[in-house]
Design an enzyme around this catalytic site. Structure first.
Site, short mmCIF file in Angstrom:
data_model
loop_
_atom_site.label_atom_id
_atom_site.label_comp_id
_atom_site.label_asym_id
_atom_site.label_seq_id
_atom_site.Cartn_x
_atom_site.Cartn_y
_atom_site.Cartn_z
N ARG A 16 70.46 21.09 -33.83
CA ARG A 16 70.88 22.12 -35.16
C ARG A 16 69.79 23.11 -35.21
NH1 ARG A 16 67.82 19.50 -39.51
NH2 ARG A 16 67.46 17.68 -38.71
N TYR A 158 51.16 20.60 -40.91
CA TYR A 158 52.28 21.47 -39.97
C TYR A 158 51.40 22.54 -39.39
CZ TYR A 158 56.17 24.20 -38.98
OH TYR A 158 57.26 25.08 -38.57
P1 NDP Z 1 65.68 22.04 -38.12
O1 NDP Z 1 65.00 21.01 -39.12
O2 NDP Z 1 66.86 22.63 -38.47
O3 NDP Z 1 66.16 20.88 -36.80
C1 NDP Z 1 65.29 19.98 -36.22
C2 NDP Z 1 65.70 19.49 -34.80
O4 NDP Z 1 64.60 18.63 -34.67
C3 NDP Z 1 66.82 18.90 -34.89
O5 NDP Z 1 67.49 18.99 -33.63
C4 NDP Z 1 66.42 17.44 -35.15
O6 NDP Z 1 67.34 16.33 -34.61
C5 NDP Z 1 65.14 17.24 -34.32
N1 NDP Z 1 64.30 16.28 -34.85
C6 NDP Z 1 63.80 16.22 -36.01
N2 NDP Z 1 63.01 14.88 -35.95
C7 NDP Z 1 62.66 14.59 -34.64
C8 NDP Z 1 62.15 13.55 -33.92
N3 NDP Z 1 61.34 12.71 -34.72
N4 NDP Z 1 62.04 13.38 -32.60
C9 NDP Z 1 62.86 14.44 -31.90
N5 NDP Z 1 63.67 15.33 -32.62
C10 NDP Z 1 63.73 15.56 -33.78
O7 NDP Z 1 64.54 22.70 -37.64
P2 NDP Z 1 64.36 24.20 -37.19
O8 NDP Z 1 65.55 24.76 -36.42
O9 NDP Z 1 64.26 25.12 -38.37
O10 NDP Z 1 62.88 24.41 -36.46
C11 NDP Z 1 62.84 24.19 -34.97
C12 NDP Z 1 61.62 24.60 -34.48
O11 NDP Z 1 60.99 25.91 -34.94
C13 NDP Z 1 60.40 23.67 -35.09
O12 NDP Z 1 59.33 23.17 -34.24
C14 NDP Z 1 60.19 24.28 -36.30
O13 NDP Z 1 58.43 23.89 -36.77
C15 NDP Z 1 59.99 25.64 -35.75
N6 NDP Z 1 59.78 26.81 -36.70
C16 NDP Z 1 60.84 26.92 -37.75
C17 NDP Z 1 60.88 28.05 -38.78
C18 NDP Z 1 61.92 28.22 -39.83
O14 NDP Z 1 61.90 28.97 -40.60
N7 NDP Z 1 63.05 27.37 -39.62
C19 NDP Z 1 59.65 28.80 -38.70
C20 NDP Z 1 58.65 28.47 -37.70
C21 NDP Z 1 58.76 27.29 -36.79
P3 NDP Z 1 68.50 15.77 -35.55
O15 NDP Z 1 69.68 16.82 -35.68
O16 NDP Z 1 69.16 14.80 -34.75
O17 NDP Z 1 67.91 15.41 -37.03
#
Ligand code: NDP
Length: 251
Positions: A16, A158
């Protein structure tokens, strides 16, 4: 633009948000993609069915992985390498937040964010580096955050994990550049995903007031930057951080 035809790329957290967009854009640009989910197999299966309808072929697949568990990462790396012996790219995208002001932050919340975001990226990178070194090619893209560049009240764990990932990436870039392997980061600003959906209207307004482009970004806008860094168009770039933040931070 950013042709990825024939490239084999692994993406963590593709089920996602930003990861899902990265997987789609890479596949649309011709790459074969392996991606992971942590708990939401339904989202991963849904994404895979979308990918299979594209021209890029039937080689895409997904696996379950928990970045916080070394055995889980090792097993996924092994399985991916049986299909992607000559892997071209890795995107360390998956990440978590466990926010709180420092005096209220539990040690386990500090540890789990560092363990998942920073140590998890280390395990994945280490796992895929050997075949890349052997093949003398590869592009590794680590998704960090504007918060790692500026800091943020309530996100000390974070911010540390993301700043740590940036420093980690530069160090690895130096270690592997002579073997034609590149390591870069993308630091997104405020992106519309589940991670940011839970913020209150007040916090949202406050953040918006700090974005010169005056809007929250769509996940695709990060995905295009990832496609560029994985493509040969960026072949002279390593150890860099591309900021996709609407001007929120100009480093
Ligand atoms: P989401 O919370 O929407 O998605 C997180 C994803 O990581 C999912 O696919 C989830 O899998 C997976 N995940 C969660 N926990 C684990 C774990 N323990 N081991 C392996 N996979 C895991 O996050 P975003 O798409 O918003 O963020 C993606 C990246 O971008 C992250 O590194 C975030 O820090 C970074 N980021 C995001 C920002 C934002 O504004 N959204 C801004 C700056 C950086 P599942 O679906 O199965 O739970």
């Amino acid at each position: 633009m950013s042709d990825l035809k024939g490239k084999k790329i692994f993406v963590t957290g593709g089920s996602r948000g930003i990861g899902s967009s990265i997987v789609k854009i890479l596949a649309k640009k011709g790459a074969t993609v392996a991606f992971t989910y942590s708990s939401r197999e339904d989202s991963a299966a849904q994404l895979l069915s979308e990918l299979l309808s594209l021209d890029s072929g039937a080689g895409h697949f997904y696996l379950q992985m928990d970045l916080a568990k070394e055995e889980s990462v090792k097993s996924v790396v092994e399985q991916v390498l049986t299909k992607f012996i000559d892997i071209d790219g890795v995107v360390n995208n998956a990440g978590i937040t466990k926010d709180g002001l420092l005096l209220r932050m539990k040690t386990e919340d500090f540890d789990s964010v560092i363990q998942t975001n920073l140590r998890g990226g280390f395990l994945v990178t280490k796992g895929f580096l050997k075949p890349m070194l052997k093949a003398r090619k590869g592009s590794i893209v680590n998704i960090t955050s504007v918060i790692g560049q500026t800091g943020n009240a309530g996100q000390a764990n974070y911010a540390a994990s993301k700043a740590g990932t940036e420093a980690f990436s530069k160090s690895i870039a130096l270690e592997v550049a002579s073997r034609n392997i590149r390591v870069n980061c993308i630091a997104p600003g405020f992106i519309a995903t589940e991670m940011t959906q839970t913020l209150s209207e007040d916090v949202r307004k406050q953040i918006l007031s700090k974005i010169p482009l005056e809007r929250i970004a769509e996940p695709e806008e990060v995905a295009y930057a990832a496609a560029f860094l994985l493509s040969d168009e960026s072949k002279y770039m390593t150890g860099q951080t591309l900021s996709v933040n609407g001007g929120m931070y100009m480093g």
